[in-house]
Design an enzyme around this catalytic site. Sequence first.
Site: not given
Length: 313
Positions: A7, A42, A243, A111, A114, A10, A133, A280, A272
């Site tokens: 990932g 954001c 969501g 990371a 979602a 951020a 997204r 994260v 984990t």
Amino acid sequence: MKILIIGGVAAGTKVAAKLKRENRDYDVTILTKSKDISYAGCGLPYYVGNVIEQREQLIVNTPASFSALTGVTVLTETEVIKMNRDQKTVEAKNLATSELSTYSYDKLVIASGASPIKPAIEGVNLDGVYYMRTPEDSIGLREAVEAGKIKRAVVVGGGFIGLEVAENLSLQGVRVTVLDMADHILPGFDPEFAEYVEDHLADHSIMAMTDTRLEAILGEEKVEKVQTGKRAIKCDAVILAMGIRANTSFAVNTGLELMKNQTIKVNEFLMTNDPDIYAVGDCACVSNALTKESTWSPMAHPLILKVVLLPEI
């Protein structure tokens, strides 16, 4: 020390940059399924409203600039599909070529973030259905608005993202209706506060329909209306902000402890149940600082840096 990070938005890029600042000899690689890294999630709704004018303002770093700045290897359009804890490897698919590759690690940081919830309803794949997204989401929506293709829009979801999109579409002259199946928008907030916001939206010609479930998106080839549990609403676009779900399918059945919502459970140090694997960001269920209970808090927060302060790394 070979450190692999899954990932690159951020959390992933912050961890990678911090690791290289701590020790330039660390071999740090980011695998990310998107084309972009380190973008301002954001800010996406505000690009739609032209508050953020240029696309480049959304992108904090390109893969090339980030690599040059930090020394981190960044592999984009590379989706991790499987992990092997015993061999300490992950298998990833190149989304451009479909080629599979295996990457090894000494320490792994998940990371993976979602993805927006995509409801199993009629019409969800029609032209004119949008999410919020990635930079591509906001760019596509703004281009459609500026081309005059969207005069009426329905935003499904009255949380932060949904309301920000509604506000910015309204600023562009689009008539907006916000749907939410809860009794009020901003679920979790005090009802009195939510009612105040609903009144404020109405003062700015944004209709909030609460206690209203989306049942279908209707149209031949593109969006023409939505069917709710109360009535049909004509529109040119639907923005789904219902969501998110954690991107952790590759971690299922690996022995990593997952919560019911498929987020990865971590302790107060973001570790984990495997001491060589951390998680994260939006994919992790963190330890509440006060209650010590596992809590999913998919919003930006400073905990993402704790992972790089441990003596294990």
